[in-house]
Write an enzyme that holds these catalytic residues in place. Structure first.
Site, mmCIF file in Angstrom:
data_model
loop_
_atom_site.group_PDB
_atom_site.id
_atom_site.type_symbol
_atom_site.label_atom_id
_atom_site.label_comp_id
_atom_site.label_asym_id
_atom_site.label_seq_id
_atom_site.Cartn_x
_atom_site.Cartn_y
_atom_site.Cartn_z
ATOM 1 N N TYR A 97 0.805 -1.255 -0.078
ATOM 2 C CA TYR A 97 -0.163 -0.054 -0.015
ATOM 3 C C TYR A 97 0.847 1.416 0.007
ATOM 4 C CZ TYR A 97 -4.117 -2.867 1.337
ATOM 5 O OH TYR A 97 -5.040 -3.663 1.532
ATOM 6 N N TYR A 106 0.254 -9.969 0.978
ATOM 7 C CA TYR A 106 1.142 -9.471 1.921
ATOM 8 C C TYR A 106 1.095 -9.896 3.200
ATOM 9 C CZ TYR A 106 -2.903 -6.289 3.189
ATOM 10 O OH TYR A 106 -4.339 -6.104 3.793
ATOM 11 N N ARG A 155 -1.919 -12.261 4.118
ATOM 12 C CA ARG A 155 -3.299 -12.028 3.683
ATOM 13 C C ARG A 155 -3.504 -12.340 2.235
ATOM 14 N NH1 ARG A 155 -7.454 -8.628 4.920
ATOM 15 N NH2 ARG A 155 -8.303 -10.820 4.521
ATOM 16 N N HIS A 194 -7.039 -9.341 -1.996
ATOM 17 C CA HIS A 194 -8.417 -8.699 -1.723
ATOM 18 C C HIS A 194 -8.476 -7.198 -2.131
ATOM 19 C CE1 HIS A 194 -5.997 -7.911 1.893
ATOM 20 N NE2 HIS A 194 -6.758 -6.777 2.125
ATOM 21 N N HIS A 240 -10.771 -3.838 -1.059
ATOM 22 C CA HIS A 240 -11.548 -3.282 -0.049
ATOM 23 C C HIS A 240 -12.656 -2.653 -0.790
ATOM 24 C CE1 HIS A 240 -9.009 -4.080 3.592
ATOM 25 N NE2 HIS A 240 -8.066 -3.801 2.722
#
Length: 253
Positions: free
Chosen positions: A122, A161, A171, A174, A176
């Site tokens: 991110y 990640y 994780r 995905h 959000h």
């Protein structure tokens, strides 16, 4: 100093909680408690005090964000065209509809997404995962649903990640999603996953949803007819706001 938790520790906790939920009438609850132990940071984040009733609900909106049709452009829904060059990674298009409990379309709904880049990073100052940032990918988009409740985003498939919940915690890929309703206080947040991810079995966030059918409703379906030739792979994922087929959200439903 406590011994770091392993994946086996997390798996055991998930299994124990699932057994407790199934004890009694044999039915699983749709949503976990807000202090779901295997997801360690919920201990710090879940509400611990009773809810406070607002005497003037409209007053809560005065401090909220303002948005409208003029604030949303077509460029907002294409995360691959927001910078000077193409981002790296597998280009995808995600289509879906926002529906009420009776399957009726929810029109003019603001839908927002945010995600990691193709390397699982991110662009946030607190993300120190040693994976490369992409100067041509910010990972944020939004659009308004049409008359049929439909939305569409063009983006890059995010990477998995690490997230330090326990030793070797990763994780699944995905995206959000945020759905605003008619007011900011109605906002719902959820996550969309990709089919056949090998990390599903190891992720306490995904497995905190007790009902297998509810978990599968968080997984998008690949649809070949939604793929754009020589451009992107297509996925479909509908968001149902209420009822027995509702999409699980981070605040329950």
């Amino acid at each position: 100093m406590s011994t770091p938790l392993t994946q086996a520790d997390i798996d055991r906790e998930i299994a124990e909680l699932r057994d407790l939920r199934n004890a009694g009438d044999g039915r699983e609850a749709h949503h976990p408690s807000r202090d779901y132990g295997p997801y360690r940071s919920t201990v710090l984040r879940h509400p611990k005090q009773p809810l406070i009733a607002l005497k003037d609900p409209e007053a809560a909106e005065l401090a909220g964000p303002v948005f409208g049709v003029t604030d949303v452009t077509a460029l907002d829904a294409d995360l691959t065209r927001q910078h000077l060059a193409e981002p790296l990674g597998e280009r995808i298009t995600v289509h879906g509809r926002v529906l009420d409990r009776d399957g009726r379309p929810v029109r003019g709904q603001l839908v927002e997404i945010w995600q990691a880049n193709a390397s699982g990073r991110y662009p946030h100052q607190r993300d120190d995962h040693p994976a490369p940032l992409d100067p041509n990918f910010t990972g944020v988009g939004r659009c308004l649903t049409g008359d049929d409740g439909g939305y569409a985003f063009t983006t890059i498939k995010p990477g998995a990640y690490p997230w330090r919940n326990h030793t070797n915690a990763w994780r699944p890929a995905h995206i959000h999603f945020s759905v605003f309703g008619t007011a900011f206080t109605q906002r719902l947040v959820t996550q969309m996953y990709f089919p056949n991810d090998p990390l599903f079995a190891y992720d306490p966030i995904f497995n905190s949803v007790a009902d297998e059918r509810a978990r599968q409703r968080l997984v998008a379906a690949y649809e070949h007819d939604l793929s754009v030739p020589e451009w992107s792979l297509g996925y479909r994922w509908d968001i149902v706001l209420d009822g027995p087929a509702a999409t699980w959200t981070e605040e329950g439903r």
